[in-house]
Scaffold this motif. Structure first.
Motif, PDB file in Angstrom:
ATOM      1  N   SER A 256       0.815  -1.139   0.085  1.00 54.33           N
ATOM      2  CA  SER A 256       0.039  -0.181  -0.170  1.00 54.33           C
ATOM      3  C   SER A 256       0.906   1.264  -0.036  1.00 54.33           C
ATOM      4  CB  SER A 256      -0.908   0.150   1.267  1.00 54.33           C
ATOM      5  OG  SER A 256      -1.754  -1.121   0.983  1.00 54.33           O
ATOM      6  N   ASP A 257       2.043   1.367   0.809  1.00 53.74           N
ATOM      7  CA  ASP A 257       2.919   2.405   0.738  1.00 53.74           C
ATOM      8  C   ASP A 257       3.442   2.699  -0.488  1.00 53.74           C
ATOM      9  OD1 ASP A 257       4.341   4.587   2.260  1.00 53.74           O
ATOM     10  OD2 ASP A 257       6.070   3.409   2.395  1.00 53.74           O
ATOM     11  N   LEU A 258       4.100   1.710  -1.140  1.00 51.44           N
ATOM     12  CA  LEU A 258       4.814   1.860  -2.474  1.00 51.44           C
ATOM     13  C   LEU A 258       3.900   2.228  -3.460  1.00 51.44           C
ATOM     14  CD1 LEU A 258       6.990  -1.358  -2.535  1.00 51.44           C
ATOM     15  CD2 LEU A 258       7.659   1.033  -2.049  1.00 51.44           C
ATOM     16  N   VAL A 259       2.396   1.758  -3.604  1.00 48.26           N
ATOM     17  CA  VAL A 259       1.581   2.162  -4.416  1.00 48.26           C
ATOM     18  C   VAL A 259       1.182   3.557  -4.316  1.00 48.26           C
ATOM     19  CG1 VAL A 259      -0.838   1.704  -5.503  1.00 48.26           C
ATOM     20  CG2 VAL A 259       0.718  -0.094  -5.046  1.00 48.26           C
ATOM     21  N   ARG A 260       1.046   3.974  -3.029  1.00 45.44           N
ATOM     22  CA  ARG A 260       0.405   5.331  -2.665  1.00 45.44           C
ATOM     23  C   ARG A 260       1.271   6.021  -3.111  1.00 45.44           C
ATOM     24  NH1 ARG A 260      -0.319   4.330   2.215  1.00 45.44           N
ATOM     25  NH2 ARG A 260      -2.411   3.875   2.044  1.00 45.44           N
ATOM     26  N   ILE A 261       2.884   5.757  -2.746  1.00 44.16           N
ATOM     27  CA  ILE A 261       3.996   6.935  -3.234  1.00 44.16           C
ATOM     28  C   ILE A 261       3.901   7.066  -4.720  1.00 44.16           C
ATOM     29  CG2 ILE A 261       6.325   6.963  -3.329  1.00 44.16           C
ATOM     30  CD1 ILE A 261       6.592   5.748  -0.540  1.00 44.16           C
ATOM     31  N   GLU A 267       0.763  12.359  -9.874  1.00 40.63           N
ATOM     32  CA  GLU A 267       0.126  13.718  -9.500  1.00 40.63           C
ATOM     33  C   GLU A 267       0.957  14.780  -9.281  1.00 40.63           C
ATOM     34  OE1 GLU A 267      -2.565  12.357  -6.561  1.00 40.63           O
ATOM     35  OE2 GLU A 267      -4.093  11.287  -7.993  1.00 40.63           O
ATOM     36  N   GLY A 268       2.433  14.719  -9.421  1.00 41.48           N
ATOM     37  CA  GLY A 268       3.251  15.537  -9.110  1.00 41.48           C
ATOM     38  C   GLY A 268       3.446  15.911  -7.617  1.00 41.48           C
ATOM     39  N   VAL A 269       3.216  14.816  -6.574  1.00 42.68           N
ATOM     40  CA  VAL A 269       3.406  15.120  -5.206  1.00 42.68           C
ATOM     41  C   VAL A 269       4.448  13.891  -4.759  1.00 42.68           C
ATOM     42  CG1 VAL A 269       2.274  14.832  -3.034  1.00 42.68           C
ATOM     43  CG2 VAL A 269       1.075  15.770  -4.954  1.00 42.68           C
ATOM     44  N   VAL A 270       5.153  14.502  -3.786  1.00 41.10           N
ATOM     45  CA  VAL A 270       6.319  13.490  -3.485  1.00 41.10           C
ATOM     46  C   VAL A 270       6.057  13.281  -1.707  1.00 41.10           C
ATOM     47  CG1 VAL A 270       8.761  13.222  -2.573  1.00 41.10           C
ATOM     48  CG2 VAL A 270       8.052  14.766  -4.733  1.00 41.10           C
ATOM     49  N   LEU A 271       5.787  12.039  -1.677  1.00 42.40           N
ATOM     50  CA  LEU A 271       5.241  11.483  -0.241  1.00 42.40           C
ATOM     51  C   LEU A 271       6.478  10.869   0.364  1.00 42.40           C
ATOM     52  CD1 LEU A 271       1.723   9.505  -0.924  1.00 42.40           C
ATOM     53  CD2 LEU A 271       2.140  11.932  -0.114  1.00 42.40           C
ATOM     54  N   ALA A 272       7.520  10.752   0.084  1.00 44.55           N
ATOM     55  CA  ALA A 272       8.631  10.308   0.684  1.00 44.55           C
ATOM     56  C   ALA A 272       9.902  11.361   0.399  1.00 44.55           C
ATOM     57  CB  ALA A 272       9.192   8.687   0.144  1.00 44.55           C
ATOM     58  N   PRO A 273       9.565  12.484   0.988  1.00 42.95           N
ATOM     59  CA  PRO A 273      10.628  13.684   0.782  1.00 42.95           C
ATOM     60  C   PRO A 273      12.089  13.304   1.128  1.00 42.95           C
ATOM     61  CG  PRO A 273       9.026  14.331   2.287  1.00 42.95           C
ATOM     62  CD  PRO A 273       8.493  12.984   1.715  1.00 42.95           C
ATOM     63  N   GLU A 274      12.199  12.552   2.428  1.00 45.35           N
ATOM     64  CA  GLU A 274      13.292  12.352   3.045  1.00 45.35           C
ATOM     65  C   GLU A 274      13.937  11.352   2.216  1.00 45.35           C
ATOM     66  OE1 GLU A 274      12.701  10.756   7.230  1.00 45.35           O
ATOM     67  OE2 GLU A 274      11.683  12.665   7.736  1.00 45.35           O
ATOM     68  N   HIS A 275      13.397  10.175   1.662  1.00 44.44           N
ATOM     69  CA  HIS A 275      14.147   9.156   0.841  1.00 44.44           C
ATOM     70  C   HIS A 275      14.405   9.918  -0.489  1.00 44.44           C
ATOM     71  CE1 HIS A 275      14.573   6.014  -2.033  1.00 44.44           C
ATOM     72  NE2 HIS A 275      13.749   6.778  -2.890  1.00 44.44           N
ATOM     73  N   VAL A 276      13.937  10.625  -1.090  1.00 49.16           N
ATOM     74  CA  VAL A 276      14.271  11.475  -2.221  1.00 49.16           C
ATOM     75  C   VAL A 276      15.477  12.347  -1.662  1.00 49.16           C
ATOM     76  CG1 VAL A 276      13.747  13.271  -4.004  1.00 49.16           C
ATOM     77  CG2 VAL A 276      11.982  11.388  -3.260  1.00 49.16           C
ATOM     78  N   THR A 277      15.213  13.171  -0.835  1.00 46.89           N
ATOM     79  CA  THR A 277      16.427  14.118  -0.481  1.00 46.89           C
ATOM     80  C   THR A 277      17.907  13.423  -0.270  1.00 46.89           C
ATOM     81  OG1 THR A 277      14.848  15.675   0.412  1.00 46.89           O
ATOM     82  CG2 THR A 277      17.126  16.027   1.039  1.00 46.89           C
ATOM     83  N   GLN A 278      17.882  12.245   0.738  1.00 48.77           N
ATOM     84  CA  GLN A 278      18.853  11.360   0.929  1.00 48.77           C
ATOM     85  C   GLN A 278      19.374  10.897  -0.475  1.00 48.77           C
ATOM     86  OE1 GLN A 278      20.380  11.211   3.470  1.00 48.77           O
ATOM     87  NE2 GLN A 278      21.764  10.044   2.663  1.00 48.77           N
ATOM     88  N   ALA A 279      18.347  10.459  -1.496  1.00 52.95           N
ATOM     89  CA  ALA A 279      18.922  10.000  -2.707  1.00 52.95           C
ATOM     90  C   ALA A 279      19.658  10.980  -3.630  1.00 52.95           C
ATOM     91  CB  ALA A 279      17.770   9.386  -3.556  1.00 52.95           C
ATOM     92  N   ILE A 280      19.284  12.167  -3.451  1.00 49.41           N
ATOM     93  CA  ILE A 280      19.653  13.267  -4.458  1.00 49.41           C
ATOM     94  C   ILE A 280      21.222  13.508  -3.773  1.00 49.41           C
ATOM     95  CG2 ILE A 280      19.595  15.819  -4.839  1.00 49.41           C
ATOM     96  CD1 ILE A 280      16.757  15.525  -4.742  1.00 49.41           C
ATOM     97  N   LEU A 294       8.170   2.164  -8.497  1.00 50.70           N
ATOM     98  CA  LEU A 294       7.377   1.791  -9.352  1.00 50.70           C
ATOM     99  C   LEU A 294       7.160   2.730 -10.739  1.00 50.70           C
ATOM    100  CD1 LEU A 294       4.744   0.421  -6.691  1.00 50.70           C
ATOM    101  CD2 LEU A 294       6.684  -0.798  -7.799  1.00 50.70           C
ATOM    102  N   ASP A 295       6.585   2.208 -11.443  1.00 54.02           N
ATOM    103  CA  ASP A 295       6.195   3.187 -12.941  1.00 54.02           C
ATOM    104  C   ASP A 295       4.930   3.945 -12.110  1.00 54.02           C
ATOM    105  OD1 ASP A 295       5.120   4.326 -14.986  1.00 54.02           O
ATOM    106  OD2 ASP A 295       5.443   2.640 -16.200  1.00 54.02           O
ATOM    107  N   PRO A 296       4.993   5.274 -12.292  1.00 53.56           N
ATOM    108  CA  PRO A 296       3.774   5.883 -11.652  1.00 53.56           C
ATOM    109  C   PRO A 296       2.702   5.792 -12.544  1.00 53.56           C
ATOM    110  CG  PRO A 296       5.636   7.312 -11.460  1.00 53.56           C
ATOM    111  CD  PRO A 296       6.022   5.954 -12.275  1.00 53.56           C
ATOM    112  N   ALA A 297       2.694   5.478 -13.879  1.00 55.19           N
ATOM    113  CA  ALA A 297       1.816   5.262 -14.773  1.00 55.19           C
ATOM    114  C   ALA A 297       0.843   3.950 -14.755  1.00 55.19           C
ATOM    115  CB  ALA A 297       2.152   5.578 -16.281  1.00 55.19           C
ATOM    116  N   ARG A 298       1.526   2.926 -14.077  1.00 49.73           N
ATOM    117  CA  ARG A 298       1.037   1.554 -13.744  1.00 49.73           C
ATOM    118  C   ARG A 298       1.468   1.004 -12.675  1.00 49.73           C
ATOM    119  NH1 ARG A 298       3.932  -2.410 -16.069  1.00 49.73           N
ATOM    120  NH2 ARG A 298       2.198  -3.618 -16.574  1.00 49.73           N
TER     121      ARG A 298
END
Length: 367
Positions: A256-261, A267-280, A294-298
């Motif tokens: 559910s978490d992976l799909v929700r993200i 939709e242009g929203v980041v639900l896991a900002p800490e993960h993205v910031t660390q990756a950057i 996951l592929d946001p389109a499917r």
């Protein structure tokens, strides 16, 4: 969602429904009384209305991250859902312009219905209006059937969508289907909601990784990653799933978490900002950073495919280390049929061991 198009040669509006097996087209009604501009406008408006109806399937109030207090996201979704019963009334009696003014609803599905209704009002065909009303009623009914786990008829298009709140009944059914036919991911995707199927597949992936780990000694969470050295596999998502399962999270929480993200990323929203910031921070100047594994389109279908490939990875690693089946040394190198039979026996042996263990572990995964 259903897409609507104009068949200009026959003067008809056509429903285009996407399902697992392909794409279906069916006439909705004749457009003889409608000017060309109104024909295309009606098709676009009906497509938007369908999207707003199916939005309630992919965005249930129960999946909102907040509670249902006033003005929260869950509260807004629940309120919009209540308007579904009023859509037919909006089609028949839409808000019409009053001079330079037009009353516009904040509820997306209601306003989409008003938009369709205004076009029908301008066309002025009672026959076409009744055909469209029947069409919208069928679309709403299909969405509600899909929510109940019934994917008959046009409700089958839900099998291509991602709903982050899987039905326990669907998860249980998916778990049983996998135990009966361990490698048939396509058949599973045609029968069960892909998010529910992914919850079950995540549990089976964990069991398969355990079986492989017992033979190879590799940590469970790295089984698919190690298998990538044998055959190229999309190992990132299965590895994330295994890591989180090993940390004690349930398959449903993870999926559910992976799909929700992924849905939010689309939709242009980041639900896991800490993960993205660390990756950057870690990958500055290297490959682009993904907002979702996951592929946001499917997302749901992408996750289900990756999990089954992860199960295959567990088999590949197990196959390299598990003792040979009896009779392997007697097969000639050029005996293709003999080796094919032997390969199948390896698949069967791995499957039997995983299924036997998985059935006894079912309750551990909350299924």
């Amino acid at each position: 969602m259903t897409t609507y198009a104009v068949d200009s040669l026959r003067g008809a509006i056509v429903r285009i429904t996407h399902v697992s097996e392909g794409t279906l087209a069916t006439d909705v009604g004749g457009l003889e009384a409608a000017p060309e501009a109104h024909q295309t406008a009606l098709a676009v408006a009906l497509s938007e209305l369908s999207a707003s109806v199916w939005w309630h399937y992919t965005h249930p109030a129960s999946a909102a991250l907040d509670n249902l207090q006033d003005n929260s996201e869950g509260w807004r979704r629940a309120g919009e859902r209540e308007q579904l019963d009023l859509l037919v009334e909006s089609l028949r009696s839409p808000n019409l312009p009053q001079g330079e003014l037009l009353l516009v609803s904040y509820v997306r599905s209601e306003e989409a219905a008003h938009r369709v209704g205004r076009i029908l009002h301008e066309i002025g065909s009672a026959e076409l209006t009744e055909a469209v009303v029947a069409e919208v009623e069928s679309e709403i009914a299909a969405m509600r059937l899909a929510e109940q786990g019934d994917f008959a008829g046009r409700a089958a298009q839900a099998l291509l969508l991602s709903r982050p709140a899987p039905s326990p009944t669907q998860v249980s059914a998916a778990f049983d289907l996998i135990s009966e036919d361990f490698w048939d991911s396509r058949g599973l995707a045609r029968a069960v909601d892909p998010v529910a199927a992914s919850v079950a597949a995540a549990a089976w992936l964990h069991v398969a990784a355990e079986v492989a780990s017992d033979v190879t000694g590799d940590p469970i969470e790295y089984v698919v990653q190690e298998a990538d050295n044998i055959e190229a596999l999309p190992h990132e998502t299965p590895t994330v799933v295994l890591e989180r399962l090993e940390e004690g999270e349930s398959p449903e929480e993870i999926v559910s978490d992976l799909v929700r993200i992924a849905v939010a990323a689309a939709e242009g929203v980041v639900l896991a900002p800490e993960h993205v910031t660390q990756a950057i921070i870690e990958r500055v100047g290297e490959d682009p950073v993904r907002l979702s594994t996951l592929d946001p389109a499917r997302p749901a279908l992408d996750l289900l495919e990756d999990l089954f490939l992860g199960i295959r990875g567990a088999f590949l690693l197990w196959n390299e280390s598990a003792p040979d089946e009896p009779g392997a040394a007697e097969i000639d190198d050029d005996d293709d049929e003999g080796w094919a039979t032997y390969s199948q026996s390896r698949f069967d042996a791995f499957e039997a061991e995983v299924v036997q263990r998985g059935v006894t572990r079912r309750e551990d995964y909350g299924i």
